[in-house]
Design a protein around this motif. Structure first.
Motif, PDB file in Angstrom:
ATOM      1  N   ALA A  29       0.775  -1.198  -0.018  1.00 55.99           N
ATOM      2  CA  ALA A  29      -0.249   0.035  -0.026  1.00 55.99           C
ATOM      3  C   ALA A  29       0.813   1.218  -0.182  1.00 55.99           C
ATOM      4  O   ALA A  29       2.024   1.119   0.685  1.00 55.99           O
ATOM      5  N   PRO A  30       0.802   2.260  -0.868  1.00 53.84           N
ATOM      6  CA  PRO A  30       1.550   3.566  -0.749  1.00 53.84           C
ATOM      7  C   PRO A  30       1.555   4.010   0.624  1.00 53.84           C
ATOM      8  O   PRO A  30       0.513   3.888   1.623  1.00 53.84           O
ATOM      9  N   GLY A  83       5.379 -18.425   9.139  1.00 50.50           N
ATOM     10  CA  GLY A  83       6.341 -17.651   9.460  1.00 50.50           C
ATOM     11  C   GLY A  83       7.099 -16.508   8.208  1.00 50.50           C
ATOM     12  O   GLY A  83       7.910 -15.985   8.233  1.00 50.50           O
ATOM     13  N   ALA A  84       6.225 -16.658   7.133  1.00 53.51           N
ATOM     14  CA  ALA A  84       6.615 -15.861   6.069  1.00 53.51           C
ATOM     15  C   ALA A  84       6.445 -14.379   6.122  1.00 53.51           C
ATOM     16  O   ALA A  84       5.412 -14.127   7.041  1.00 53.51           O
ATOM     17  N   VAL A  85       7.198 -13.498   5.594  1.00 49.26           N
ATOM     18  CA  VAL A  85       7.029 -12.087   5.693  1.00 49.26           C
ATOM     19  C   VAL A  85       6.241 -11.524   4.654  1.00 49.26           C
ATOM     20  O   VAL A  85       6.281 -12.010   3.441  1.00 49.26           O
ATOM     21  N   ASN A  86       4.898 -10.784   4.980  1.00 44.91           N
ATOM     22  CA  ASN A  86       4.034 -10.212   4.144  1.00 44.91           C
ATOM     23  C   ASN A  86       4.037  -8.677   4.044  1.00 44.91           C
ATOM     24  O   ASN A  86       4.219  -8.259   5.328  1.00 44.91           O
ATOM     25  N   PRO A  87       3.628  -7.935   3.139  1.00 40.28           N
ATOM     26  CA  PRO A  87       3.663  -6.420   3.224  1.00 40.28           C
ATOM     27  C   PRO A  87       2.166  -6.247   4.222  1.00 40.28           C
ATOM     28  O   PRO A  87       1.336  -6.922   4.075  1.00 40.28           O
ATOM     29  N   LEU A  88       2.299  -4.960   4.431  1.00 37.11           N
ATOM     30  CA  LEU A  88       1.363  -4.424   5.271  1.00 37.11           C
ATOM     31  C   LEU A  88       0.047  -4.341   4.310  1.00 37.11           C
ATOM     32  O   LEU A  88       0.028  -4.013   3.046  1.00 37.11           O
TER      33      LEU A  88
END
Length: 220
Positions: free
Chosen positions: A129-130, A162-167
């Motif tokens: 997201a911007p 445990g994976a990393v995801n964007p907000l």
């Protein structure tokens, strides 16, 4: 190679020669005998034959001892067997023909198959997201709720893999699991929207277990 057995034999012969005059004297009892006269016969003035025989026996003993010592230093000698002759194993002609036929069939089969093209599919990274839109959403959430952002998280961590995801993500981009279950009774995180757990605290501040933002209750 020096054989130590030869040294033992020569040493034994020399000892016998050295002790022979004493044995003759002991056997004859000092009586006049041909052997006794031989040993007493002068080889040179003042040098009887017995002295020469004793000296020769001592020399033979010394040579035998020297040969024995050199043989023992050189180590034992063992007869070396010739290396075994290895003969190549010959297969029957019929078996060779069958193997050649199978290899030819496999080669023809591989040649008839079309070449496989390997394509690599790259998955585009998830859209974030911007920053301006995210800041507006956080301010709106802060006004609605009673939490103020102290330290803002930048990613959302999947509780399953445990994976990393964007907000702003709803499901995990790695395993497909839902990142959090909405809970209308719990207060939402102003950063990611996940329900806050009161047990995750740093002092008086609450830490979101999804985006790890540090939040504090709004004063008043």
């Amino acid at each position: 190679m020096v054989n130590p057995r030869l040294g033992i034999i020569l040493g034994a012969v020399g000892v016998v020669v050295v002790l022979l005059p004493i044995l003759v004297l002991f056997i004859t009892g000092g009586y006049d005998s041909p052997i006794q006269r031989f040993y007493d016969s002068p080889l040179a003035p003042g040098l009887p034959m017995g002295v020469l025989v004793t000296a020769a026996g001592a020399a033979v003993t010394a040579v035998g001892l020297l040969i024995f010592i050199r043989g023992m230093r050189a180590g034992p000698t063992y007869p070396t067997a010739p290396p075994p002759i290895r003969r190549p194993l010959s297969r029957p002609r019929q078996e060779n023909r069958e193997l050649e036929q199978i290899e030819q069939e496999i080669s023809n089969l591989l040649d008839s198959q079309p070449a496989m093209e390997i394509r690599t599919v790259t998955q585009p990274p998830p859209k974030r997201a911007p920053a301006k839109q995210q800041a507006v959403a956080e301010q709106t959430a802060e006004k609605k709720g009673g939490m103020v952002v102290v330290t803002r998280g930048v990613d959302m961590v999947c509780q399953s893999c445990g994976a990393v995801n964007p907000l702003g993500s709803k499901v995990c981009s790695s395993c497909g699991a839902q990142l959090f279950q909405p809970d209308p009774k719990a207060q939402p995180c102003p950063v990611c929207g996940a329900p806050l757990d009161e047990t995750y605290k740093i002092g008086e501040n609450i830490v979101c277990k999804i985006c790890f933002s540090e939040l504090k209750p709004k004063a008043g």
